[in-house]
Scaffold this motif. Structure first.
Motif, PDB file in Angstrom:
ATOM      1  N   GLY A  45      49.402  46.327  63.445  1.00 28.57           N
ATOM      2  CA  GLY A  45      47.944  46.411  63.504  1.00 28.57           C
ATOM      3  C   GLY A  45      47.277  47.488  62.674  1.00 28.57           C
ATOM      4  N   MET A  46      47.939  48.640  62.454  1.00 26.86           N
ATOM      5  CA  MET A  46      47.330  49.730  61.696  1.00 26.86           C
ATOM      6  C   MET A  46      48.369  50.381  60.794  1.00 26.86           C
ATOM      7  N   GLU A  47      47.898  50.914  59.675  1.00 29.26           N
ATOM      8  CA  GLU A  47      48.760  51.637  58.749  1.00 29.26           C
ATOM      9  C   GLU A  47      48.109  52.962  58.392  1.00 29.26           C
ATOM     10  N   TYR A  48      48.930  53.978  58.179  1.00 26.80           N
ATOM     11  CA  TYR A  48      48.419  55.260  57.708  1.00 26.80           C
ATOM     12  C   TYR A  48      48.138  55.134  56.213  1.00 26.80           C
ATOM     13  N   THR A  49      47.109  55.834  55.734  1.00 26.16           N
ATOM     14  CA  THR A  49      46.807  55.876  54.311  1.00 26.16           C
ATOM     15  C   THR A  49      46.809  57.322  53.848  1.00 26.16           C
ATOM     16  N   MET A  50      47.221  57.528  52.610  1.00 27.03           N
ATOM     17  CA  MET A  50      47.181  58.851  51.991  1.00 27.03           C
ATOM     18  C   MET A  50      46.782  58.660  50.537  1.00 27.03           C
ATOM     19  N   ASP A  51      45.731  59.358  50.127  1.00 33.73           N
ATOM     20  CA  ASP A  51      45.240  59.259  48.764  1.00 33.73           C
ATOM     21  C   ASP A  51      44.894  60.643  48.247  1.00 33.73           C
ATOM     22  N   LEU A  52      45.079  60.858  46.947  1.00 34.50           N
ATOM     23  CA  LEU A  52      44.657  62.116  46.348  1.00 34.50           C
ATOM     24  C   LEU A  52      43.143  62.241  46.435  1.00 34.50           C
ATOM     25  N   VAL A  53      42.658  63.461  46.615  1.00 34.71           N
ATOM     26  CA  VAL A  53      41.238  63.741  46.788  1.00 34.71           C
ATOM     27  C   VAL A  53      40.767  64.618  45.641  1.00 34.71           C
ATOM     28  N   GLY A  54      39.674  64.193  44.999  1.00 36.63           N
ATOM     29  CA  GLY A  54      39.045  65.018  43.979  1.00 36.63           C
ATOM     30  C   GLY A  54      37.950  65.886  44.560  1.00 36.63           C
ATOM     31  N   GLU A  55      37.314  65.383  45.623  1.00 36.60           N
ATOM     32  CA  GLU A  55      36.295  66.149  46.339  1.00 36.60           C
ATOM     33  C   GLU A  55      36.192  65.607  47.757  1.00 36.60           C
ATOM     34  N   ALA A  56      35.761  66.458  48.666  1.00 39.75           N
ATOM     35  CA  ALA A  56      35.616  66.051  50.064  1.00 39.75           C
ATOM     36  C   ALA A  56      34.456  65.070  50.194  1.00 39.75           C
ATOM     37  N   LYS A  57      34.612  64.110  51.102  1.00 35.22           N
ATOM     38  CA  LYS A  57      33.527  63.183  51.419  1.00 35.22           C
ATOM     39  C   LYS A  57      32.770  63.734  52.624  1.00 35.22           C
ATOM     40  N   PRO A  58      31.495  63.372  52.760  1.00 39.51           N
ATOM     41  CA  PRO A  58      30.750  63.823  53.941  1.00 39.51           C
ATOM     42  C   PRO A  58      31.460  63.383  55.224  1.00 39.51           C
ATOM     43  N   GLY A  59      31.607  64.292  56.152  1.00 43.72           N
ATOM     44  CA  GLY A  59      32.247  63.983  57.426  1.00 43.72           C
ATOM     45  C   GLY A  59      33.738  64.244  57.462  1.00 43.72           C
ATOM     46  N   ASP A  60      34.379  64.436  56.291  1.00 42.33           N
ATOM     47  CA  ASP A  60      35.812  64.742  56.278  1.00 42.33           C
ATOM     48  C   ASP A  60      36.069  66.028  57.056  1.00 42.33           C
ATOM     49  N   ASP A  61      37.188  66.072  57.748  1.00 43.70           N
ATOM     50  CA  ASP A  61      37.632  67.299  58.395  1.00 43.70           C
ATOM     51  C   ASP A  61      38.751  67.859  57.532  1.00 43.70           C
ATOM     52  N   MET A  62      38.581  69.045  56.990  1.00 42.75           N
ATOM     53  CA  MET A  62      39.623  69.620  56.144  1.00 42.75           C
ATOM     54  C   MET A  62      40.592  70.429  56.984  1.00 42.75           C
ATOM     55  N   VAL A  63      41.867  70.126  56.806  1.00 39.23           N
ATOM     56  CA  VAL A  63      42.929  70.882  57.454  1.00 39.23           C
ATOM     57  C   VAL A  63      43.656  71.626  56.348  1.00 39.23           C
ATOM     58  N   GLU A  64      43.674  72.947  56.450  1.00 41.70           N
ATOM     59  CA  GLU A  64      44.433  73.742  55.499  1.00 41.70           C
ATOM     60  C   GLU A  64      45.587  74.355  56.270  1.00 41.70           C
ATOM     61  N   ASP A  65      46.796  73.935  55.904  1.00 42.63           N
ATOM     62  CA  ASP A  65      47.985  74.341  56.649  1.00 42.63           C
ATOM     63  C   ASP A  65      49.083  74.698  55.658  1.00 42.63           C
ATOM     64  N   LYS A  66      49.590  75.903  55.744  1.00 41.95           N
ATOM     65  CA  LYS A  66      50.675  76.372  54.891  1.00 41.95           C
ATOM     66  C   LYS A  66      50.346  76.229  53.408  1.00 41.95           C
ATOM     67  N   GLY A  67      49.067  76.430  53.059  1.00 44.12           N
ATOM     68  CA  GLY A  67      48.638  76.381  51.668  1.00 44.12           C
ATOM     69  C   GLY A  67      48.279  75.001  51.152  1.00 44.12           C
ATOM     70  N   ALA A  68      48.467  73.963  51.949  1.00 45.14           N
ATOM     71  CA  ALA A  68      48.137  72.597  51.537  1.00 45.14           C
ATOM     72  C   ALA A  68      46.829  72.173  52.183  1.00 45.14           C
ATOM     73  N   LYS A  69      46.039  71.379  51.441  1.00 40.11           N
ATOM     74  CA  LYS A  69      44.772  70.873  51.970  1.00 40.11           C
ATOM     75  C   LYS A  69      44.889  69.373  52.225  1.00 40.11           C
ATOM     76  N   VAL A  70      44.554  68.993  53.454  1.00 40.18           N
ATOM     77  CA  VAL A  70      44.531  67.586  53.847  1.00 40.18           C
ATOM     78  C   VAL A  70      43.148  67.307  54.408  1.00 40.18           C
ATOM     79  N   PHE A  71      42.539  66.222  53.950  1.00 41.25           N
ATOM     80  CA  PHE A  71      41.218  65.810  54.402  1.00 41.25           C
ATOM     81  C   PHE A  71      41.388  64.596  55.297  1.00 41.25           C
ATOM     82  N   VAL A  72      40.852  64.675  56.516  1.00 46.35           N
ATOM     83  CA  VAL A  72      40.995  63.586  57.479  1.00 46.35           C
ATOM     84  C   VAL A  72      39.733  62.748  57.457  1.00 46.35           C
ATOM     85  N   ASP A  73      39.918  61.455  57.193  1.00 50.27           N
ATOM     86  CA  ASP A  73      38.802  60.514  57.189  1.00 50.27           C
ATOM     87  C   ASP A  73      38.153  60.520  58.573  1.00 50.27           C
TER      88      ASP A  73
END
Length: 127
Positions: A45-73
């Motif tokens: 029913g559902m799949e995880y997605t991961m894509d490179l980000v050039g800029e944050a989208k409105p509403g994204d939650d940025m997680v910065e962990d161990k020097g890496a940045k992940v933006f959560v839709d």
């Protein structure tokens, strides 16, 4: 003024943070991190997605962990609360692995999952 949040939507293991940083450094263009989300698909029913980000989208939650940045839709936020992302290399595959407490089931091939939304009230500190 917004109250500071006492939790991150998700965390990264050392291996996942290192892999995110490698992907960003080796990307063509101006990547600043990875965006994690979910989409409908797969036999569960559902799949995880991961894509490179050039800029944050409105509403994204940025997680910065161990020097890496992940933006959560934002549409995936409640489904990803409490998730730990790892990166594993085995004899037969390498890739990101999601340890998600909101996962109800997964398909046999491991490519799709069934998720339920987290209860944000369960994350609030007790009064």
């Amino acid at each position: 003024m917004t109250a500071a949040r006492k939790f991150q939507v998700m965390t990264l293991t050392d291996a996942a943070a290192e892999r995110v940083q490698e992907l960003v450094e080796n990307a063509d263009g101006e990547a600043i991190g990875l965006r994690v989300g979910i989409k409908k698909g797969g036999c569960a029913g559902m799949e995880y997605t991961m894509d490179l980000v050039g800029e944050a989208k409105p509403g994204d939650d940025m997680v910065e962990d161990k020097g890496a940045k992940v933006f959560v839709d934002p549409s995936a936020m409640l489904f990803l609360l409490g998730t730990e992302v790892d990166f594993e290399v085995t004899k037969f595959r390498s890739g990101f692995v999601f340890r998600n407490p909101n996962e109800v089931s997964a398909c046999g091939c491991g490519e799709s999952v069934s998720l339920q939304a987290a209860d944000p009230n369960a994350l609030s500190p007790s009064a």
